[in-house]
Design an enzyme around this catalytic site. Structure first.
Site, short mmCIF file in Angstrom:
data_model
loop_
_atom_site.label_atom_id
_atom_site.label_comp_id
_atom_site.label_asym_id
_atom_site.label_seq_id
_atom_site.Cartn_x
_atom_site.Cartn_y
_atom_site.Cartn_z
N HIS A 10 1.02 -0.86 0.37
CA HIS A 10 -0.22 -0.23 -0.22
C HIS A 10 0.94 0.79 -0.02
O HIS A 10 1.39 0.96 1.22
CB HIS A 10 -0.72 0.16 0.86
N GLU A 189 -6.89 -12.44 5.87
CA GLU A 189 -6.03 -12.33 6.61
C GLU A 189 -6.55 -11.93 8.24
O GLU A 189 -6.58 -12.88 9.06
CB GLU A 189 -5.41 -10.39 6.22
N ASP A 268 2.93 -3.02 4.49
CA ASP A 268 2.63 -1.46 4.57
C ASP A 268 4.39 -1.98 5.82
O ASP A 268 4.76 -1.54 6.77
CB ASP A 268 1.88 -1.29 5.76
N1 LIG Z 1 -2.81 -5.59 6.19
C1 LIG Z 1 -3.48 -4.83 5.85
N2 LIG Z 1 -5.61 -5.55 5.85
C2 LIG Z 1 -5.97 -4.63 5.05
N3 LIG Z 1 -5.95 -3.50 4.75
C3 LIG Z 1 -4.65 -2.78 4.91
N4 LIG Z 1 -4.18 -1.62 4.22
C4 LIG Z 1 -3.33 -1.01 4.45
N5 LIG Z 1 -2.55 -2.38 5.04
C5 LIG Z 1 -4.34 -3.56 4.97
ZN LIG Z 2 -2.50 -5.48 1.87
#
Ligand SMILES: Nc1ncnc2[nH]cnc12
Ligand SMILES: [Zn+2]
Length: 325
Positions: A10, A189, A268
C-alpha cells in the site's frame, strides 16, 4: 542478489516515519500521537489503521505523492526489485484534500522518475477501502475504469474484510473487470477461510491479498492450487499483526507445498518493521528457501502481474538472464 518483484504494497503504508515527519513539518502537524522514537505506534489492526490514516493525511499535493512513490520505488530497486505493483487509495487522497486524478498523476510522476533513475518497472492498483462502504468502493472502481492513466492496471479492495456483505461489492468489481483491469482482493487475513472462499465466489479475482487463512480448509487450498489463484503473502505483516503466533506456524510453506502459487510482499513495510528484502530473508531463514526457490517466487509475481505482455516478457527475460533455466 536474488531479483525480486512485489505485487502487494500500500503506497500510503510505504511512507517511512522519517518521510512522514518531514511532511508534518511541511504542514505544521503534530505526529506525537502515532510516531514515537522514529517509529509508528500501534498495537492492533484498529490502531494500525488509525496511524496509517493519520500518516496518509500528511500527503496533500501531487508533489508529495511523486516524492513518496519515487522514494519507495528507488529503495525497492536498491534491494534488487525489478517490478513493483502498489495499491493506491483515492479515498485517502480525497480525505487529505486532493482529487483522485491529481493524486494518481503525482504517483505516476514518481514512478517515471524512479524508472528513469533505477530501471524499476511499476504499475498501480486502485483500491477501495471496504469499511468506507459500498459507495466509496464503487466510486474507486469507476475512477480506476475511467482515469485513463496507463500505469493504472488493476483494481482491488483493502480495509476491514469482515465489514459488509460481499454481494454488495460485486458491482464495483464488475465495473473494474469490464474496463480490463486485473482484480485482486484482501481476504483471509483477519477473516477465516470462509472469507477467502466468498471472495473467490463473488469477485472472481486472479489474486488474493494474503489468503493465508485458506489453510484452515484443505478443500479450499486444493481449489486455489487447481484454479491457479495467486496468493499475495505478507508474512512479516501477518506476524506483526499477530494473525499467526510466529513464522514457524505461518502457513506459507504448507500452501507452497500444496501447489498454491505464492508470492512474498511487504504490505505496509515500516509499520511492520519489514521491507521486500526482509520478506525474502524470511523466506530463506524461516521457510527454508534457497535462491532458486526465491527466484521462483519472483517469477510467480511477474507472471501474475497486471502488466502488458511485452513488459512482462522483458521482465521475465531479465530474470532468466540472471538464472538461466
Ligand atoms: N494489512 C492490511 N489489511 C487490510 N487493509 C489494509 N490496508 C493497509 N494495510 C492493510
Ligand atoms: Zn494489504
Amino acid at each position: 542478489m536474488v531479483l525480486k518483484a512485489e505485487i502487494h504494497c500500500h503506497i500510503e503504508g510505504a511512507a517511512s516515519p522519517d518521510l512522514v515527519v518531514k511532511q508534518a513539518q511541511k504542514y505544521g502537524a503534530d505526529v506525537s500521537g502515532f510516531i514515537r522514537d522514529g517509529a509508528f505506534v500501534w498495537d492492533d489492526f484498529t490502531s494500525f489503521l488509525a496511524a496509517y490514516d493519520q500518516s496518509a493525511d500528511l500527503f496533500r499535493d501531487e508533489g508529495d505523492y511523486a516524492r513518496l512513490a519515487e522514494t519507495y520505488l528507488s529503495s525497492l530497486a536498491r534491494d534488487g526489485a525489478i517490478y513493483s505493483e502498489f495499491f493506491t487509495s483515492p479515498d485517502h487522497a480525497e480525505r487529505a484534500g486532493l482529487s483522485a486524478a491529481a493524486y494518481t498523476a503525482g504517483l505516476a510522476e514518481g514512478m517515471r522518475r524512479a524508472k528513469a533513475k533505477t530501471g524499476i518497472e511499476s504499475r498501480m492498483i486502485v483500491t477501495g477501502v471496504r469499511h468506507f462502504g459500498v459507495e466509496s468502493v464503487e466510486k474507486a472502481a469507476r475512477f480506476a475504469a475511467r482515469c485513463g492513466e496507463p500505469l493504472v492496471t488493476g483494481f482491488g479492495m483493502a480495509g476491514e474484510e469482515r465489514f459488509g456483505d460481499p454481494e454488495d461489492y460485486v458491482r464495483a468489481f464488475e465495473i473494474a473487470r469490464e474496463a480490463g483491469l486485473g482484480i485482486t482482493v484482501h481476504a483471509g487475513e483477519f477473516g477465516g477461510w470462509e472469507s477467502v472462499q466468498s471472495a473467490l465466489d463473488h469477485f472472481r479475482p486472479t489474486r488474493i491479498g494474503h489468503g493465508v487463512r485458506a489453510i484452515e480448509n484443505p478443500d479450499l487450498v486444493r481449489r486455489i492450487a487447481d484454479e491457479g489463484v495467486v496468493l499475495e503473502c505478507c508474512p512479516g505483516s501477518n506476524i506483526a499483526l499477530r494473525v499467526f503466533d510466529g513464522f514457524e506456524s505461518h502457513p506459507f510453506p504448507k500452501l507452497r507445498d500444496a501447489g498454491c502459487k505464492v508470492t512474498l510482499n511487504s504490505d505496509d513495510p515500516p509499520y511492520f518493521w519489514t521491507s521486500l528484502k526482509r520478506e525474502y530473508e524470511i523466506g530463506r531463514d524461516h521457510f527454508g528457501m534457497d535462491d532458486k526457490a526465491l527466484t521462483a517466487v519472483t517469477r510467480t509475481a511477474i507472471e501474475a502481474a497486471y502488466v502488458d505482455k511485452k513488459t512482462k516478457a522483458a521482465l521475465l527475460a531479465r530474470l532468466d538472464a540472471v538464472r538461466p533455466r
